[in-house]
Design an enzyme around this catalytic site. Structure first.
Site, PDB file in Angstrom:
ATOM      1  N   SER A   6       0.820  -1.219   0.000  1.00 53.84           N
ATOM      2  CA  SER A   6       0.000   0.000   0.000  1.00 53.84           C
ATOM      3  C   SER A   6       0.852   1.267   0.000  1.00 53.84           C
ATOM      4  O   SER A   6       2.038   1.249   0.332  1.00 53.84           O
ATOM      5  CB  SER A   6      -0.908   0.017   1.224  1.00 53.84           C
TER       6      SER A   6
HETATM    7  N1  SAH Z   1      -0.419  -3.821   3.880  1.00 58.53           N
HETATM    8  C1  SAH Z   1       0.080  -4.660   2.828  1.00 58.53           C
HETATM    9  C2  SAH Z   1      -0.975  -4.638   1.756  1.00 58.53           C
HETATM   10  C3  SAH Z   1      -0.946  -5.789   0.869  1.00 58.53           C
HETATM   11  S1  SAH Z   1      -2.216  -5.754  -0.367  1.00 58.53           S
HETATM   12  C4  SAH Z   1       1.391  -4.106   2.347  1.00 58.53           C
HETATM   13  O1  SAH Z   1       1.581  -2.888   2.454  1.00 58.53           O
HETATM   14  O2  SAH Z   1       2.223  -4.838   1.845  1.00 58.53           O
HETATM   15  C5  SAH Z   1      -3.473  -6.690   0.405  1.00 58.53           C
HETATM   16  C6  SAH Z   1      -3.136  -8.130   0.670  1.00 58.53           C
HETATM   17  O3  SAH Z   1      -4.340  -8.726   1.180  1.00 58.53           O
HETATM   18  C7  SAH Z   1      -2.734  -8.957  -0.536  1.00 58.53           C
HETATM   19  O4  SAH Z   1      -1.480  -9.519  -0.321  1.00 58.53           O
HETATM   20  C8  SAH Z   1      -3.821 -10.032  -0.652  1.00 58.53           C
HETATM   21  O5  SAH Z   1      -3.337 -11.290  -1.082  1.00 58.53           O
HETATM   22  C9  SAH Z   1      -4.323 -10.090   0.767  1.00 58.53           C
HETATM   23  N2  SAH Z   1      -5.693 -10.626   0.935  1.00 58.53           N
HETATM   24  C10 SAH Z   1      -6.795 -10.411   0.185  1.00 58.53           C
HETATM   25  N3  SAH Z   1      -7.850 -11.098   0.683  1.00 58.53           N
HETATM   26  C11 SAH Z   1      -7.401 -11.753   1.799  1.00 58.53           C
HETATM   27  C12 SAH Z   1      -7.996 -12.623   2.750  1.00 58.53           C
HETATM   28  N4  SAH Z   1      -9.294 -12.956   2.690  1.00 58.53           N
HETATM   29  N5  SAH Z   1      -7.224 -13.104   3.748  1.00 58.53           N
HETATM   30  C13 SAH Z   1      -5.920 -12.781   3.851  1.00 58.53           C
HETATM   31  N6  SAH Z   1      -5.291 -11.965   2.977  1.00 58.53           N
HETATM   32  C14 SAH Z   1      -6.012 -11.449   1.960  1.00 58.53           C
END
Ligand code: SAH
Length: 219
Positions: free
Chosen positions: A61
């Site tokens: 993000s």
């Molecule tokens: N805060 C993280 C954001 C990653 S993007 C960063 O800055 O790196 C959001 C993430 O949520 C993705 O990696 C995606 O695979 C995960 N995601 C989506 N749905 C999910 C779920 N139901 N359970 C766990 N992770 C999930």
């Protein structure tokens, strides 16, 4: 390769310009190098306030959005935190420094394993990484003081509200559209749930279940 002082100053200056005021959040973000959680060509953009691609077609993000979400979470050192969507592990590292304990769930096992190793190698010891569907929470660790969801839910997951303590806070993007959702803060009282809309955001969707072949083709 670490980030130089001048780039760090610019990074923090930009967070302040975007309205981040909480000194502890700013100091914590200054102390954690986003580069640790990035790869290859994106390393040079680590100090830019933009989301950046990571593996499995996901993104880490935008730093100012992470800062706003964590600021709104009103976290402190006694909190047990649930993070849904570990992704790169960058936000997990920030939560780790600000709280007592972090449980972070990621549905891609590849991402979970990578983030888990980076966090351990860099001394973030109060974190437990789990691979699975975070929309189900972690029943045997509930209730949580704080819940942070970094993927967009169509609706606020009831299971996660149930796993939030009375007096607890949850921050998450909510919305039906792929292109725009609303960042929402929820405070759970014994008798009532309070909602605050923060601003519009754009996140990857919160998906149910664990990845299948189609996920990887789309990624
Ligand atoms: N805060 C993280 C954001 C990653 S993007 C960063 O800055 O790196 C959001 C993430 O949520 C993705 O990696 C995606 O695979 C995960 N995601 C989506 N749905 C999910 C779920 N139901 N359970 C766990 N992770 C999930």
């Amino acid at each position: 390769m670490t980030t130089n002082k001048e780039d760090k100053i610019k990074f923090i200056f930009n967070l302040k310009r975007k309205g981040i005021k909480d000194k502890i959040v700013l100091k914590t973000m200054e102390s954690i190098d986003r580069k640790i959680f990035l790869d290859g060509i994106f390393l040079s953009r680590s100090q830019d306030d933009i989301p950046l691609p990571i593996n499995c077609g996901q993104t880490t993000s935008q730093p100012s959005i992470i800062a706003k979400m964590i600021e709104k979470l009103e976290i402190n050192k006694s909190c047990k935190v649930l993070e849904v969507g570990t992704g790169s592990g960058y936000q997990t590292a920030i939560l780790s420094k600000l709280s007592r304990r972090v449980y972070s769930i990621e549905r891609y096992d590849i991402l979970k394993k990578k983030a888990e190793k980076l966090l351990a190698d860099n001394g973030f010891r109060n974190v437990t990484c789990i691979s699975g569907d975070g929309s189900l929470g972690i029943e045997n660790q509930a209730p949580f003081d704080r819940i942070l969801i970094s993927a967009a839910a169509e609706d606020i997951p009831k299971i996660l509200i149930d796993q939030l303590k009375y007096g607890g806070i949850m921050v998450l993007p909510v919305g039906m559209s792929k292109d725009e959702q609303t960042l929402v803060k929820i405070r759970k009282d014994k008798f009532q749930i309070h909602y605050e809309e923060i601003f519009k955001v754009r996140f990857v969707p919160l998906l149910e279940g664990i990845p299948n072949m189609r996920d990887f083709i789309n990624a």
